[in-house]
Scaffold this active site. Structure first.
Site, PDB file in Angstrom:
ATOM      1  CD  GLU A  43      -2.750   1.270   2.438  1.00 12.37           C
ATOM      2  OE1 GLU A  43      -2.739   0.357   3.287  1.00 12.37           O
ATOM      3  OE2 GLU A  43      -3.439   2.291   2.540  1.00 12.37           O
ATOM      4  NE  ARG A 268       3.804  -7.965  10.740  1.00 16.06           N
ATOM      5  CZ  ARG A 268       3.232  -7.146   9.854  1.00 16.06           C
ATOM      6  NH1 ARG A 268       2.224  -7.555   9.128  1.00 16.06           N
ATOM      7  NH2 ARG A 268       3.652  -5.905   9.716  1.00 16.06           N
ATOM      8  CE  LYS A 278       3.017   0.168   5.046  1.00 15.70           C
ATOM      9  NZ  LYS A 278       2.539   0.118   3.654  1.00 15.70           N
TER      10      LYS A 278
HETATM   11  P1  ATP Z   1       2.075  -1.851   8.207  1.00 15.88           P
HETATM   12  O1  ATP Z   1       1.282  -2.812   9.060  1.00 15.88           O
HETATM   13  O2  ATP Z   1       3.371  -1.450   8.777  1.00 15.88           O
HETATM   14  O3  ATP Z   1       1.284  -0.697   7.705  1.00 15.88           O
HETATM   15  P2  ATP Z   1       1.449  -3.384   5.950  1.00 15.88           P
HETATM   16  O4  ATP Z   1       1.593  -4.834   6.068  1.00 15.88           O
HETATM   17  O5  ATP Z   1       0.079  -2.855   6.089  1.00 15.88           O
HETATM   18  O6  ATP Z   1       2.467  -2.694   6.940  1.00 15.88           O
HETATM   19  P3  ATP Z   1       1.599  -3.244   3.145  1.00 15.88           P
HETATM   20  O7  ATP Z   1       2.057  -2.174   2.253  1.00 15.88           O
HETATM   21  O8  ATP Z   1       0.183  -3.638   3.109  1.00 15.88           O
HETATM   22  O9  ATP Z   1       2.027  -2.835   4.602  1.00 15.88           O
HETATM   23  O10 ATP Z   1       2.517  -4.521   2.968  1.00 15.88           O
HETATM   24  C1  ATP Z   1       2.704  -5.129   1.735  1.00 15.88           C
HETATM   25  C2  ATP Z   1       3.034  -6.574   1.961  1.00 15.88           C
HETATM   26  O11 ATP Z   1       4.165  -6.687   2.826  1.00 15.88           O
HETATM   27  C3  ATP Z   1       1.897  -7.295   2.651  1.00 15.88           C
HETATM   28  O12 ATP Z   1       1.575  -8.414   1.863  1.00 15.88           O
HETATM   29  C4  ATP Z   1       2.424  -7.698   3.969  1.00 15.88           C
HETATM   30  O13 ATP Z   1       1.984  -8.975   4.300  1.00 15.88           O
HETATM   31  C5  ATP Z   1       3.927  -7.667   3.786  1.00 15.88           C
HETATM   32  N1  ATP Z   1       4.584  -7.296   5.038  1.00 15.88           N
HETATM   33  C6  ATP Z   1       4.393  -6.184   5.760  1.00 15.88           C
HETATM   34  N2  ATP Z   1       5.109  -6.198   6.894  1.00 15.88           N
HETATM   35  C7  ATP Z   1       5.805  -7.371   6.888  1.00 15.88           C
HETATM   36  C8  ATP Z   1       6.736  -7.993   7.781  1.00 15.88           C
HETATM   37  N3  ATP Z   1       7.103  -7.399   8.912  1.00 15.88           N
HETATM   38  N4  ATP Z   1       7.234  -9.208   7.436  1.00 15.88           N
HETATM   39  C9  ATP Z   1       6.874  -9.792   6.286  1.00 15.88           C
HETATM   40  N5  ATP Z   1       6.019  -9.273   5.412  1.00 15.88           N
HETATM   41  C10 ATP Z   1       5.471  -8.077   5.691  1.00 15.88           C
HETATM   42 MG    MG Z   2      -1.375  -3.809   4.713  1.00 13.42          MG
END
Ligand code: ATP
Ligand code: MG
Length: 569
Positions: A43, A268, A278
């Site tokens: 995102e 994760r 984020k």
């Molecule tokens: P945040 O919770 O920090 O906002 P997010 O997961 O919502 O992060 P996205 O941009 O949606 O952020 O993430 C894109 C992809 O990265 C998703 O498929 C998510 O599963 C993966 N991802 C995010 N954080 C991690 C992590 N700590 N370890 C592995 N994969 C991750």
């Molecule tokens: Mg997300």
């Protein structure tokens, strides 16, 4: 030093993992016609962090390994928080990690028309309805883990009424939040995700790509599974928190009767001494706790890059931690070990004095300059040697001298002889101090001309070898010494009412000015990486400084706590 070497994809490991097992089986049974096609769906509401690097490595690495395809898809369904700045940074970071998605860059917003059609289809099938409950009411009706939900009073609207209202939602007739489109599934489902989830909401906000064409936006869950389907993704690899949503994705795809990818969840990445949300990282940026998303203390990819990490070291790290089904926290010392390991082989060695103490060689001719041959990297003879100027006035490190040394201090002290790396033995004959403070400001030494190259013909030994620079030839630079951004192992482990910011390490940055570096470090390219002998790995900052007076960032100190842990096991 080049950043582009072959990618160590997950499949390069001898050991397999459960994702590969699933893919292997699908290939064997011909489930997707033998295809492997993955995607990474960020995102664009922030910069990528090391956790995303793992997700990219898993999805793109596995596709690479199977000779398949991978898409970069921006999941841009929330215009309130999204921005092109983030889109650009995400592209740059993934490319830097070593992945090339070619033409396959997609945006969920490209599918808004199709998603709208799918929503209309669900309404016509009696599987979606327009609901007038407010967000708070929806929450209240939803129930809890132990209590089933209640049906919305709007649940049994006719198809005609729903079609009319949804059309008018799109036309902008209603206020934000006044209505939603919801799936009609089961308010008594044990899985809360299945209790008539919202599919569309009203948001009178322009979108960074579709402008003001839309005032209703599809929810993530609805968008995500259909985007995967539209793109023909075979294996939709995501993190564990989406496990509960999988039945919803299955429901949407099955009801609509469209192509159905296989979702696979993995744990994760969590790292100690840092946060990876984020939302929290944004807070640190906005409130000025760090200089930006690419502050070298941030766990972001751009921060790690600016800190001096290589893409290889990050991929190596991902490879070592592997993929698992259970959440755990990885020791940041492992990440530091990976960059040390990489730079040990690749970074040229240089001499740099971070806390200079002047040394005058009394018996060295005033105007003489000798060039000493120094090895660029003992791990790699092909990196050759360089010439380092030596002269009468030098700098050594302040803490390489002690006036009254304890037993195990083998460096310089009054009357004692040490070796200057690649040069001569010197002996300290006099100590000059500041009259007022008593601080040592200058040492007088003598050198033994017979010891050029670092050994004495008479076989006498010295126990210390010091790095040094010639005062007349050295360049002056700022060096930024970084420490962990948080000093608590789990930054979220705070007192009640305290913010995670209470875990910030107040000493995470120390700026050393007036450092003296050997002259070969003048004019080096931004981003280039070196080992400063006996200190650590450093890189030229990508923003600040000039070629004449560069700014160096500490990437990682030489001491390797991870290797020690491994040895003791
Ligand atoms: P945040 O919770 O920090 O906002 P997010 O997961 O919502 O992060 P996205 O941009 O949606 O952020 O993430 C894109 C992809 O990265 C998703 O498929 C998510 O599963 C993966 N991802 C995010 N954080 C991690 C992590 N700590 N370890 C592995 N994969 C991750
Ligand atoms: Mg997300």
């Amino acid at each position: 030093m080049t950043d582009r070497t072959p990618i160590n994809a997950p499949g390069d490991r001898e050991s397999s993992n459960f994702i590969r097992d699933i893919i292997d089986e699908d290939i064997q049974t011909g489930r997707f016609g033998g295809r492997v096609h993955t995607r990474f769906p960020p995102e664009p509401n922030g910069y990528l962090h090391i956790g995303h690097a793992k997700a990219i490595w898993v999805s793109f690495g596995i596709a690479t390994d199977y000779g398949g395809l991978y898409n970069l898809r921006f999941d841009d369904t929330n215009p309130v928080k999204e921005d092109v700045e983030y889109v650009d940074s995400i592209r740059e970071d993934i490319r830097w990690l070593g992945f090339d998605w070619g033409e396959r860059e997609f945006y969920a917003s490209d599918y808004f028309d199709r998603l709208y059609e799918y929503a209309v289809q669900l309404i016509k099938m009696g599987r979606a309805y327009v609901c007038d409950l407010s967000a708070d009411e929806v929450r209240e009706y939803r129930g809890t883990l132990t209590e089933s939900g209640r049906d919305s009073p709007y649940r049994n609207r006719s198809v005609e009424e729903n079609l009319d209202l949804f059309e008018r939602m799109r036309a902008g007739e209603f206020e934000d939040g006044s209505r939603t489109l919801r799936a009609k599934i089961d308010m008594a489902s044990p899985n809360i995700a299945m209790r008539d989830p919202v599919l569309y909401r009203i948001l009178n906000v322009p979108h960074h790509r579709t402008g003001d064409r839309w005032c209703i936006y599809p929810m993530y869950d609805f968008t995500h599974c259909l985007s995967d389907s539209i793109e023909g993704i075979t294996h939709s690899i995501c993190t564990l928190e989406f496990e509960n949503n999988r039945p919803l994705y299955d429901w949407v795809l099955d009801e609509l009767g469209v192509y159905h990818p296989q979702q696979i969840e993995f744990a994760r990445l969590n790292l100690n001494y840092t946060v990876m949300s984020k939302r929290m990282l944004l807070q640190l940026v906005q409130e000025g706790y760090v200089s930006g998303w690419d502050d070298p203390r941030m766990p972001t990819i751009s921060g790690l890059r600016r800190r001096g990490y290589t893409p290889e070291s990050i991929r190596d790290f991902c490879d070592r931690i592997g993929v698992a089904k259970a959440n755990s926290t990885v020791d940041v010392a492992l990440l530091e070990h990976c960059i040390r390991d990489d730079l040990n082989r690749r970074a040229p060695r240089r001499m740099a004095v971070l806390h200079p103490l002047k040394v005058i060689i009394d018996n060295y001719p005033d105007d003489q300059v000798e060039y000493m041959e120094a090895v660029n990297n003992p791990e790699d003879p092909s990196m050759g040697t360089r010439q380092v100027p030596f002269s009468k006035v030098l700098y050594i490190e302040q803490d390489d001298f002690m006036e009254d040394p304890p037993k195990k201090f083998f460096r310089l002290a009054p009357g004692r002889e040490v070796r200057l790396r690649y040069a001569y033995f010197i002996r300290c004959v006099d100590v000059v101090k500041d009259k007022d403070t008593g601080e040592v400001v200058e040492l007088h030494c003598t050198y033994d001309p017979e010891t050029r190259g670092g050994s004495a013909p008479d076989g006498r030994k010295v126990r210390g070898t010091l790095h040094w620079v010639s005062a007349a030839h050295a360049i002056t630079a700022d060096v930024r010494m970084y420490d962990r951004l948080f000093d608590r192992e789990n930054p979220l482990d705070v007192e009640e009412g305290e913010s995670f910011k209470a875990s910030l390490n107040p000493n995470s940055l120390e700026i050393l000015t007036e450092c003296r570096l050997e002259p070969s470090l003048a004019g080096t390219e931004r981003g280039s990486r070196y080992q400063f002998e006996r200190q650590g790995y450093f890189c030229v900052d990508s923003r600040d400084g000039t070629p004449e007076s560069p700014v160096f960032n500490l990437t990682v100190a030489l001491r390797d706590s991870w290797a020690k842990i491994q040895q003791s096991q």
